[in-house]
Design an enzyme around this catalytic site. Structure first.
Site, PDB file in Angstrom:
ATOM      1  N   CYS A  83       0.826  -1.216   0.000  1.00  0.00           N
ATOM      2  CA  CYS A  83       0.000   0.000   0.000  1.00  0.00           C
ATOM      3  C   CYS A  83       0.854   1.256   0.000  1.00  0.00           C
ATOM      4  O   CYS A  83       0.639   2.165  -0.794  1.00  0.00           O
ATOM      5  CB  CYS A  83      -0.942   0.002   1.198  1.00  0.00           C
ATOM      6  SG  CYS A  83      -1.960   1.495   1.293  1.00  0.00           S
ATOM      7  N   CYS A  88      -1.627   1.722  -2.932  1.00  0.00           N
ATOM      8  CA  CYS A  88      -2.614   2.783  -2.728  1.00  0.00           C
ATOM      9  C   CYS A  88      -2.017   4.185  -2.738  1.00  0.00           C
ATOM     10  O   CYS A  88      -2.530   5.083  -3.415  1.00  0.00           O
ATOM     11  CB  CYS A  88      -3.337   2.593  -1.393  1.00  0.00           C
ATOM     12  SG  CYS A  88      -3.527   0.898  -0.849  1.00  0.00           S
ATOM     13  N   LYS A  91      -0.203   5.270  -6.106  1.00  0.00           N
ATOM     14  CA  LYS A  91      -1.278   5.294  -7.099  1.00  0.00           C
ATOM     15  C   LYS A  91      -2.134   6.538  -6.964  1.00  0.00           C
ATOM     16  O   LYS A  91      -2.445   7.228  -7.942  1.00  0.00           O
ATOM     17  CB  LYS A  91      -2.119   4.022  -6.948  1.00  0.00           C
ATOM     18  CG  LYS A  91      -3.336   3.903  -7.855  1.00  0.00           C
ATOM     19  CD  LYS A  91      -4.639   4.382  -7.239  1.00  0.00           C
ATOM     20  CE  LYS A  91      -4.971   3.907  -5.868  1.00  0.00           C
ATOM     21  NZ  LYS A  91      -5.731   2.680  -5.788  1.00  0.00           N
ATOM     22  N   TYR A 223     -10.096  -2.958 -10.452  1.00  0.00           N
ATOM     23  CA  TYR A 223      -9.858  -1.573 -10.057  1.00  0.00           C
ATOM     24  C   TYR A 223      -8.479  -1.083 -10.474  1.00  0.00           C
ATOM     25  O   TYR A 223      -8.311   0.076 -10.860  1.00  0.00           O
ATOM     26  CB  TYR A 223     -10.101  -1.379  -8.552  1.00  0.00           C
ATOM     27  CG  TYR A 223      -9.118  -2.061  -7.637  1.00  0.00           C
ATOM     28  CD1 TYR A 223      -8.013  -1.383  -7.145  1.00  0.00           C
ATOM     29  CD2 TYR A 223      -9.299  -3.378  -7.236  1.00  0.00           C
ATOM     30  CE1 TYR A 223      -7.111  -1.995  -6.298  1.00  0.00           C
ATOM     31  CE2 TYR A 223      -8.393  -3.997  -6.394  1.00  0.00           C
ATOM     32  CZ  TYR A 223      -7.306  -3.304  -5.919  1.00  0.00           C
ATOM     33  OH  TYR A 223      -6.405  -3.912  -5.081  1.00  0.00           O
ATOM     34  N   GLU A 227      -8.050   2.196 -12.879  1.00  0.00           N
ATOM     35  CA  GLU A 227      -7.323   3.320 -12.281  1.00  0.00           C
ATOM     36  C   GLU A 227      -6.139   3.738 -13.147  1.00  0.00           C
ATOM     37  O   GLU A 227      -5.941   4.928 -13.414  1.00  0.00           O
ATOM     38  CB  GLU A 227      -6.867   2.947 -10.862  1.00  0.00           C
ATOM     39  CG  GLU A 227      -8.012   2.907  -9.867  1.00  0.00           C
ATOM     40  CD  GLU A 227      -7.615   2.352  -8.506  1.00  0.00           C
ATOM     41  OE1 GLU A 227      -8.400   2.519  -7.561  1.00  0.00           O
ATOM     42  OE2 GLU A 227      -6.526   1.738  -8.391  1.00  0.00           O
ATOM     43  N   HIS A 482     -25.962  22.359   1.571  1.00  0.00           N
ATOM     44  CA  HIS A 482     -26.284  22.910   0.252  1.00  0.00           C
ATOM     45  C   HIS A 482     -25.375  24.097  -0.077  1.00  0.00           C
ATOM     46  O   HIS A 482     -25.109  24.913   0.796  1.00  0.00           O
ATOM     47  CB  HIS A 482     -27.754  23.361   0.232  1.00  0.00           C
ATOM     48  CG  HIS A 482     -28.195  23.862  -1.100  1.00  0.00           C
ATOM     49  ND1 HIS A 482     -28.469  23.014  -2.150  1.00  0.00           N
ATOM     50  CD2 HIS A 482     -28.411  25.130  -1.550  1.00  0.00           C
ATOM     51  CE1 HIS A 482     -28.827  23.733  -3.198  1.00  0.00           C
ATOM     52  NE2 HIS A 482     -28.806  25.013  -2.854  1.00  0.00           N
ATOM     53  N   GLU A 487     -25.605  16.075  -0.509  1.00  0.00           N
ATOM     54  CA  GLU A 487     -26.977  16.244  -0.004  1.00  0.00           C
ATOM     55  C   GLU A 487     -27.976  15.356  -0.736  1.00  0.00           C
ATOM     56  O   GLU A 487     -29.077  15.096  -0.225  1.00  0.00           O
ATOM     57  CB  GLU A 487     -27.416  17.707  -0.091  1.00  0.00           C
ATOM     58  CG  GLU A 487     -27.589  18.245  -1.495  1.00  0.00           C
ATOM     59  CD  GLU A 487     -28.019  19.715  -1.505  1.00  0.00           C
ATOM     60  OE1 GLU A 487     -28.959  20.058  -0.776  1.00  0.00           O
ATOM     61  OE2 GLU A 487     -27.377  20.493  -2.231  1.00  0.00           O
TER      62      GLU A 487
END
Length: 509
Positions: A83, A88, A91, A223, A227, A482, A487
């Site tokens: 990782c 991760c 990347k 993935y 990616e 908002h 939301e």
């Protein structure tokens, strides 16, 4: 008298449970003398977490890891693991870098006068990436040192139920005894058996290429594949993505997969669904890629993103009786214990749920179980995850297909598809999709997913709500922020579709 006998029996049961955790049922007469209470093989995210937390409980802990290098092999690794060094973290740095290109173009509609000749310096980004992983490698080493964990650099292997061997860089072999041994060696990228496979690279090399490739062919639909397709396309490369299924990201919600595919194509990535690569040939013009449909694609780089395999080949586990599955993963029980009572395993090497935060959870609960006298099982429900394609996809809980397959009553599907506010000015045609899956009987939200900007940041909060058992009514009663995309998760009032328990998933693919 009966009260006394009951208390005595309770005390025996408590002591037996502690001895079971300690692996000490055969040692009722006293403790053996071990060099370490715990020896960990593998100093990735899970191994470092388990060793640090075990030390905090008072255990004497040793850990070994292969020498550092950005590209791994059977004899090269580094503290921090996949990782941090070649997964991760680097990347995500490249994803950030790739995102700027399209956003600079979008900025024109916001009044920014941008020169059309924008240069990208791949080598500078790679240098910065390497600096960061070297920094993190040092941080992980300090974390171990500060916790009182003894770090050994070298290759670790198990030579007995309570004995490990560390082969140092100069070939010297050190032997240590340990009351408990923890395997946390992770996994490695695998290559398919295709003629010319040596011409291709894996994700390890992709993070350390000396030059930015102008033409890329990627094999894989997971993935990692999508990616890297997003990364290279965002940096200006021509990208062909070949995968076996109709849509990329098998195992994710079909509706989300379809949107990811549209977004990839919208950004200029050429998709080749239901396609495999049959041969790679080196030519003067680059690598000639032949598909099973007879297509020929030319590439400077071919990336194999076709899965990973557990790192168990050189650990000598089977010679001491540790059971492995057909993929080479270490078999463990619900407490992460192998069939050999003194040997445990966590993280990708067990091939349960291969995510860094899951390895951290397993490492934490291992320490609590073995040294905290609090047996704790990992809970794999409602674990969020993200795919950092551009824009990203993030999910938690069940997909629509999984909810139907589970068959626990009718489900309600709520969806919201919209053009993000930022795109209304930039003119980018790229929809965001949000989705909630709700149990009709209990009103509980059992699945959530989002494909769009900031999906991972938003989904982490949704995961907390779902972990607490939130209902759709509670989502609806929450006041939104908002203006924001987030939301939408608390304003989806109308049911998009209701699916009976015996129904089939209906998505507009």
């Amino acid at each position: 008298m009966h009260k006394y006998i009951g208390s005595a029996l309770e005390g025996i049961l408590i002591m037996s449970r502690k001895m079971l955790i300690d692996g000490d049922l055969d040692n009722l007469s006293g403790e053996n003398d071990y060099d370490f209470d715990l020896f960990v093989i593998g100093a990735g995210s899970g191994g470092v977490r388990a060793s640090r937390f075990s030390a905090q409980y008072g255990a004497k802990v040793g850990i070994c890891e292969l020498p550092f290098h950005p590209i791994s092999s059977e004899t090269i690794g580094g503290v921090g693991g996949t990782c941090v060094i070649r997964g991760c973290v680097p990347k995500k740095i490249l994803v950030y870098g790739a995102t700027f290109g399209p956003e600079i173009q979008d900025a024109k509609e916001y009044g920014w006068k941008v020169n059309d000749n924008i240069d990208f310096d791949w080598k500078k980004l790679l240098h910065k990436k390497t600096e960061e992983i070297v920094r993190l490698n040092g941080i992980y080493k300090r974390l171990l040192s500060n916790a009182g964990v003894k770090l050994f650099e070298g290759e670790g292997r198990v030579v007995g139920p309570n004995e490990v061997e560390v082969i140092q860089l100069d070939g010297t072999k050190l032997s240590y005894s340990a009351k408990h041994i923890l395997i946390a060696t992770g996994s490695r990228a695998q290559r398919p058996n295709i003629p010319g496979q040596e011409l291709a690279i894996t994700s390890d090399e992709a993070l350390s290429l000396e030059e930015l490739p102008k033409r890329v062919v990627i094999l894989g639909g997971g993935y990692i594949a999508v990616e890297f397709a997003s990364i290279w396309r965002g940096m200006g490369s021509t990208v062909n993505l070949c995968f076996r299924k109709e849509l990329p990201l098998r195992g994710f919600d079909d509706e989300m997969r379809a949107l990811v595919a549209r977004n990839l194509e919208g950004r200029g990535i050429i998709l080749h669904p239901q396609t495999n690569i049959t041969q790679l040939v080196k030519t003067e013009d680059g690598i000639k890629v032949t598909t099973d449909h007879g297509e020929e694609l030319m590439a400077d780089v071919v990336l194999f993103a076709t899965g990973r395999v557990p790192n168990t080949k050189r650990l000598n586990l089977q010679s001491v009786g540790v059971e492995l599955d057909k993929t080479g993963a270490v078999k463990v029980d619900e407490f992460s214990r192998t069939n050999v009572p003194s040997i445990w395993a966590i993280g990708d090497v067990t091939n349960r749920m291969n995510l860094t935060p899951v390895a951290l959870m397993e490492g934490t609960l291992f320490a609590k179980t073995v040294f905290g006298n609090e047996p704790s099982k990992p809970d794999y429900s409602n674990i969020p995850c993200a795919v950092f394609c551009i824009p990203p996809l993030s999910v938690v809980g069940l997909s629509e297909e999984q909810a139907i397959e589970k068959g626990e009553g009718d489900i309600l599907i709520f969806t919201s598809t919209f053009n993000p506010m930022k795109n209304s000015i930039s003119g980018r045609q790229e929809k965001t999709l949000m989705k909630l899956i709700v149990s009709a009987e209990t009103d509980k939200v059992i699945g959530a997913s989002m494909c769009g900007p900031d999906a991972a940041e938003i989904m982490q909060g949704i995961a907390v709500a779902m972990k607490c058992g939130a209902t759709k009514a509670q989502f609806d009663s929450t006041v939104g922020i908002h203006p924001s995309s987030a939301e939408e998760f608390v304003t989806m009032r109308s049911v998009t579709r209701r699916i009976a328990a015996s129904g089939k998933p209906k998505t507009n693919l």
